[in-house]
Design an enzyme around this catalytic site. Structure first.
Site, PDB file in Angstrom:
ATOM      1  N   CYS A 202       7.293  11.961  -1.434  1.00 44.08           N
ATOM      2  CA  CYS A 202       7.174  11.860   0.026  1.00 44.08           C
ATOM      3  C   CYS A 202       8.500  12.110   0.732  1.00 44.08           C
ATOM      4  O   CYS A 202       8.520  12.489   1.905  1.00 44.08           O
ATOM      5  CB  CYS A 202       6.616  10.498   0.416  1.00 44.08           C
ATOM      6  SG  CYS A 202       7.666   9.096  -0.048  1.00 44.08           S
TER       7      CYS A 202
ATOM      8  N   ALA B 172       0.836  -1.202   0.000  1.00 42.70           N
ATOM      9  CA  ALA B 172       0.000   0.000   0.000  1.00 42.70           C
ATOM     10  C   ALA B 172       0.865   1.244   0.000  1.00 42.70           C
ATOM     11  O   ALA B 172       1.589   1.516   0.956  1.00 42.70           O
ATOM     12  CB  ALA B 172      -0.919   0.004   1.220  1.00 42.70           C
TER      13      ALA B 172
END
Length: 449
Positions: free
Chosen positions: A237, A183
């Site tokens: 990120c 994920a």
């Protein structure tokens, strides 16, 4: 629909399980090569469909990640006996897990499906991609191009599949039926993956703190930090978020950043305008994600020079006292001052405690003692030294991190891994223990008398 995909994936995986190492590696290499060869086309599709990021940077990402991942996987055993230890008598045998469910984000709709497919197939698994609805077309095109290319290797049909019309119910069902879940995306989705009842590998939010050590080459550091922060309009990120600079040299550091294309915001009114533009109810505003400097300035109603590469806002505090110290998925940073190096570490950790704990930090320093001190003190899974964090924390030619698009954050980020995801996380390993006379172990066996 999802049940049918999983059934076909299981049939394909059972066929693929008999492939040799040479066959597996040829297929894995081809997956990366397809994205490399179609880097421009897929980058254009991603920008046009998502409305985020920078075309040129996505081209570089498509090429860099595909080459880097294959470089890490090339020549590495993943079929049969993969390790023999004569001293312990242990042999390790790699075996596939089965069907991998890969939930992928709109911020990285090309390289994340590619990366997950390369890792899954390296371990002789099959994979089903659940793309973000905002990027379903470019992700589907990526999978289609790969599958077309794999026909010449006689790869089983349905080895790589994608949910064409993604939805939360479809993704939830996929995670429940697959054998393992990867994920990559928002916190809610990652939490859902860990609640699926299946083994899950997720990531936490990033909020990279950048410590500028006293006496380092400030212009060289500024150039690298800006390169990282502006890459793909800041949606990575592992992108730089906070500049933590020595108080005594703060003006020199800011001057260095200005010389490399930063625009410094110090007016109290303008700072508040940017806070209001970037955050909504304490969270990043969706409209700001992956947008350009000029777009962000437009949202704030503040004029900045046309050639500005990043916006640097002087913070009024740190941790919970300054919302700008949270993750900003756009080319904006906050600048903070520290007295001693210990103060710098405290500021960085305080910001991580608010958001980004367990992910990554960066330091620009010539002092290995301070580098090691930061690595020991901060609750992070990786510390990037003298490099642009956004383009190197996920693995690069300039360091030894495994090249990936999924960066684990450990228990700090509620993740099951604290390293860069790679194919080893997607295999089962059987151990064979031979009966050996280990004199060294016998000599130290038991408690000291």
């Amino acid at each position: 629909m999802v049940g049918n995909l999983v059934e076909k994936a299981r049939i394909a995986q059972r066929q693929y399980e008999s492939f040799t190492q040479e066959q597996v590696d040829a297929i894995v290499k081809e997956i990366g090569k397809v994205v490399f060869d179609n880097a421009e086309k897929l980058a254009r599709m991603a920008v046009d469909e998502t409305g985020m990021g920078v075309y040129e940077d996505k081209v570089l990402k498509n090429r860099g990640k595909s080459q880097g991942i294959w470089s890490d996987l090339n020549g590495v055993k993943s079929v049969g006996i993969i390790e023999r230890n004569e001293a312990t008598g242990i042999m390790k045998v790699a075996k596939p897990i089965g069907v991998v469910a890969a939930v992928t984000p709109t911020t990285n709709p090309i390289v994340t499906p590619m990366c997950n497919a390369m890792f899954a197939l390296k371990g002789r698994n099959s994979i089903i991609v659940a793309p973000h609805p905002r990027s379903k077309n470019c992700s589907s095109e990526t999978v289609d191009l790969i599958n077309e290319a794999l026909k010449k290797y006689n790869a089983p049909e349905n080895l790589i599949q994608i949910i064409r019309e993604p939805s939360i119910p479809a993704t939830t069902e996929l995670m429940a039926q697959a054998d393992i879940v990867v994920a990559t995306g928002g916190a809610a989705m990652v939490k859902s993956a860990y609640s699926s009842g299946k083994p899950a590998l997720g990531v936490g939010p990033g909020n990279v703190q950048v410590i500028i050590d006293k006496g380092v080459d400030y212009e060289a550091a500024a150039e690298k930090v800006i390169a990282g922060r502006k890459f793909d309009n800041g949606i990575i990120c592992s992108g730089e978020q906070s500049i933590i600079a020595p108080k005594d040299d703060y003006d020199a550091v800011m001057k260095a950043f200005e010389s490399k294309g930063a625009y410094i915001i110090s007016d109290a009114g303008d700072k508040q305008k940017f806070r209001d533009a970037i955050f909504e109810d304490g969270h990043i505003a969706g409209a700001a994600v992956g947008q350009s400097v000029q777009a962000i300035a437009g949202f704030a109603g503040v004029e900045v020079p046309a050639d500005t590469k990043v916006i640097v806002i002087e913070g009024d505090g740190y941790g919970t006292d300054e919302i700008l110290c949270k993750e900003k998925m756009c080319p904006v940073m906050v600048a903070l001052k520290y007295d001693t190096f210990d103060d710098a570490l405290h500021i960085a950790q305080s910001n991580l405690d608010v958001e980004g704990k367990g992910h990554s930090c960066a330091i620009h320093s010539d002092n290995i003692g301070n580098v090691e001190k930061a690595g020991v003190y901060l609750t992070i899974s990786r510390l990037v030294v003298n490099q642009p964090s956004s383009t190197s924390a996920g693995g690069a030619i300039t360091n030894g991190f495994m090249v990936t698009t999924t960066l684990g954050c450990g228990s700090w980020g509620n993740n099951s891994i604290s390293e860069n995801l790679n194919f080893r996380h997607l295999i089962n390993v059987s151990q064979i223990g031979l009966n050996v006379e280990n004199k060294e172990r016998i000599a130290k066996y038991g408690f000291d008398k």
